[in-house]
Motif scaffolding. Sequence first.
Motif, short mmCIF file in Angstrom:
data_model
loop_
_atom_site.label_atom_id
_atom_site.label_comp_id
_atom_site.label_asym_id
_atom_site.label_seq_id
_atom_site.Cartn_x
_atom_site.Cartn_y
_atom_site.Cartn_z
N ASP A 166 22.89 -2.78 -34.42
CA ASP A 166 24.33 -2.84 -34.16
C ASP A 166 24.54 -2.81 -32.66
O ASP A 166 23.66 -2.40 -31.91
CB ASP A 166 25.06 -1.62 -34.76
N TYR A 200 27.46 -1.47 -29.72
CA TYR A 200 28.64 -0.62 -29.53
C TYR A 200 29.17 -0.76 -28.11
O TYR A 200 28.42 -1.09 -27.19
CB TYR A 200 28.28 0.85 -29.77
N ILE A 251 30.62 1.81 -25.47
CA ILE A 251 30.78 3.24 -25.28
C ILE A 251 31.37 3.47 -23.90
O ILE A 251 30.85 2.95 -22.89
CB ILE A 251 29.42 3.96 -25.44
N ILE A 304 29.74 3.86 -20.31
CA ILE A 304 28.39 3.29 -20.35
C ILE A 304 28.46 1.77 -20.40
O ILE A 304 27.82 1.08 -19.62
CB ILE A 304 27.59 3.78 -21.59
N VAL A 321 26.22 -0.97 -25.72
CA VAL A 321 24.98 -0.30 -26.13
C VAL A 321 24.49 -0.87 -27.46
O VAL A 321 25.06 -0.58 -28.51
CB VAL A 321 25.18 1.23 -26.28
N VAL A 371 21.81 -0.86 -30.47
CA VAL A 371 20.86 0.10 -31.02
C VAL A 371 19.91 -0.62 -31.97
O VAL A 371 20.26 -1.63 -32.56
CB VAL A 371 21.54 1.29 -31.75
N SER A 427 19.51 1.71 -18.77
CA SER A 427 19.10 3.00 -19.31
C SER A 427 18.70 2.87 -20.78
O SER A 427 19.17 1.98 -21.49
CB SER A 427 20.22 4.03 -19.16
N ILE A 428 17.81 3.77 -21.18
CA ILE A 428 17.34 3.82 -22.58
C ILE A 428 17.54 5.26 -23.04
O ILE A 428 17.22 6.19 -22.30
CB ILE A 428 15.83 3.49 -22.68
N GLU A 429 18.08 5.42 -24.24
CA GLU A 429 18.17 6.77 -24.80
C GLU A 429 17.60 6.80 -26.19
O GLU A 429 17.74 5.84 -26.95
CB GLU A 429 19.63 7.27 -24.83
N MET A 430 16.94 7.90 -26.53
CA MET A 430 16.57 8.15 -27.93
C MET A 430 16.76 9.63 -28.20
O MET A 430 16.56 10.45 -27.33
CB MET A 430 15.16 7.67 -28.25
N HIS A 455 19.42 11.12 -28.18
CA HIS A 455 20.40 11.53 -27.18
C HIS A 455 19.81 11.93 -25.85
O HIS A 455 20.46 12.57 -25.03
CB HIS A 455 21.26 12.71 -27.69
N ILE A 465 16.23 3.48 -30.66
CA ILE A 465 16.85 3.64 -29.34
C ILE A 465 18.23 3.01 -29.26
O ILE A 465 18.61 2.18 -30.08
CB ILE A 465 15.96 3.01 -28.24
N GLY A 466 18.95 3.45 -28.23
CA GLY A 466 20.12 2.74 -27.78
C GLY A 466 19.83 2.39 -26.34
O GLY A 466 19.18 3.18 -25.63
N TRP A 467 20.24 1.23 -25.90
CA TRP A 467 19.97 0.89 -24.51
C TRP A 467 21.12 0.10 -23.92
O TRP A 467 21.95 -0.43 -24.66
CB TRP A 467 18.61 0.19 -24.37
N ASN A 468 21.15 0.07 -22.63
CA ASN A 468 22.26 -0.56 -21.93
C ASN A 468 21.69 -1.55 -20.93
O ASN A 468 20.75 -1.24 -20.20
CB ASN A 468 23.08 0.53 -21.25
N ILE A 500 21.18 9.40 -32.06
CA ILE A 500 20.54 8.14 -31.64
C ILE A 500 20.57 8.06 -30.11
O ILE A 500 19.57 8.32 -29.46
CB ILE A 500 21.23 6.91 -32.26
N ALA A 501 21.73 7.71 -29.56
CA ALA A 501 21.79 7.54 -28.12
C ALA A 501 23.24 7.53 -27.65
O ALA A 501 24.13 7.12 -28.39
CB ALA A 501 21.12 6.22 -27.72
#
Lengths: 422, 89
Positions: free
Chosen positions: A230, A232, A234, A237, A240, A242, A269-272, A274, A286-289, B44-45
């Motif tokens: 998906d 998003y 945000i 940010i 994003v 995912v 940036s990468i987050e997993m 949170h 992950i979510g990434w931007n 998740i993020a």
Amino acid sequence: MADKPHMNLAVIGHIDHGKSTLVGRLMYETGAIPQHVIDKFREEAKEKGKESFAFAWVMDSLKEERERGITIDIAHKRFDTDKYYFTIVDCPGHRDFVKNMITGASQADAAILVVAATDGVMAQTKEHVFLSRTLGINQLIIAVNKMDATDYSEDKYNQVKKDVSELLGMVGFKAADVPFIPTSAFEGDNVSKNSSNTPWYNGPTILECLNSLKLPESPDDLPLRVPVQDAYTISGIGTVPVGRVETGVMKKGQMVTFMPSGASGEVKSIEMHHEEAPEARPGDNIGWNVRGVGKADVRRGDVCGESKNPPTVADEFTGQVVVLQHPSAVTIGYTPVFHCHTTQTACTLMSIDKKLDPKSGQVKEENPTFIKAGDAAIITVKPTRPMVIEPVKEIPQLGRFAIRDMGMTIAAGMCMSVKEKK
Amino acid sequence: MGDVAATIKIMPDGVERDLEEIKAKVADVLPEGSELFGTVEEPIAFGLKAIKATVLVGDLEGGTEPVEEAIATIEGVESVQVEEVGRPV
């Protein structure tokens, strides 16, 4: 323990040939079932006057345990051998679950085929062998199970071994390289220890065979592919996407491209879980931007890859498929939905190039006019809108697909080659 | 043929979406023959959380599809993905 390499193990075979019992036995022998569950079961079995130790019951007790709320992860089964830790990829009886084996989180690296010595090769035995070949599972272990029910007859074992070898040969496995083990998952023969019930067998146990499996090529070393689940927006940010990293490694600062849209930019940036991460590896959710990539540029089913080696968009592709069920015949022009990574794309059957003979694995018919349930074939298809798919030989994680129509899983297959969209 | 447990990842349509509301509706929308076993939230993020739902489905025609479709109809659900299926232990 965490350092052991991981493999996904499918347990396949005809219904009631003892798949669940073998899984239960493996978990028990490797210490994955708590002793108190086993003890409780033993007592119950004694009370009920059952002479045998049925693992299905142990599994039931374990289920009760879980239901008391320790975890909700009841679909997940794992166990460790000396060398590896295994996750079981379960194969429920109904064909419609084949889709989950292809689009699920873990694709099988190896399989144990369970064949009851009392029954021999049955319809689903054949189907699962064919399917494992089609899904690219190249390492098989054969458990000739329920040996206790044949009084550990060597003749029975040899007969089943001969029949299964023939079947394996048909679909292109080298039967001579595939280990066969006479087992009783129920009694525990030849699972972790060589059994005195089979003095005529001096080959390896199931656990020894599992330890001898070869690790598949590490998905870390393949090109980066992250199918988008998906996307998003945000606040603070930006966009994003995912998804789960299938292959390769994503790093902060890397230039990436989304296909089929073609949008590119630098990973900001990468987050997993949170938390910010400098990189993401296969299996990470992950979510990434990405700098400069807006929400209109990314949608579900797109695949993110490194800009210097972007995901392949198919104009057409050829695939090897096995037709699992279809009420009539599949012909040119048929346009069912292909489920592949996170995309669901309608694709039109442009040609049926070859029908394969399940008896020899050879081409049975060139350009047949139709194929039906039970057939294997090489087909050429054209996606009705741009879609990313990769040849299974190059990136197996993005090369397998399930074909669905009318609420059924019609076929499973793998991509052999791609004619790129220019 | 026994039960099959499916671990299903449900993504909301945004960070602001109340996950409790979605969770409360999952059990209601499930088709006959399937049963919600439990849900957990998974970070998740960037503030986004997924709902992991375990649903018991029969080993039946259609597989997990009717369940996926039903959950997808809940307001605020962006996507539904089956991560794992297996006989429950």
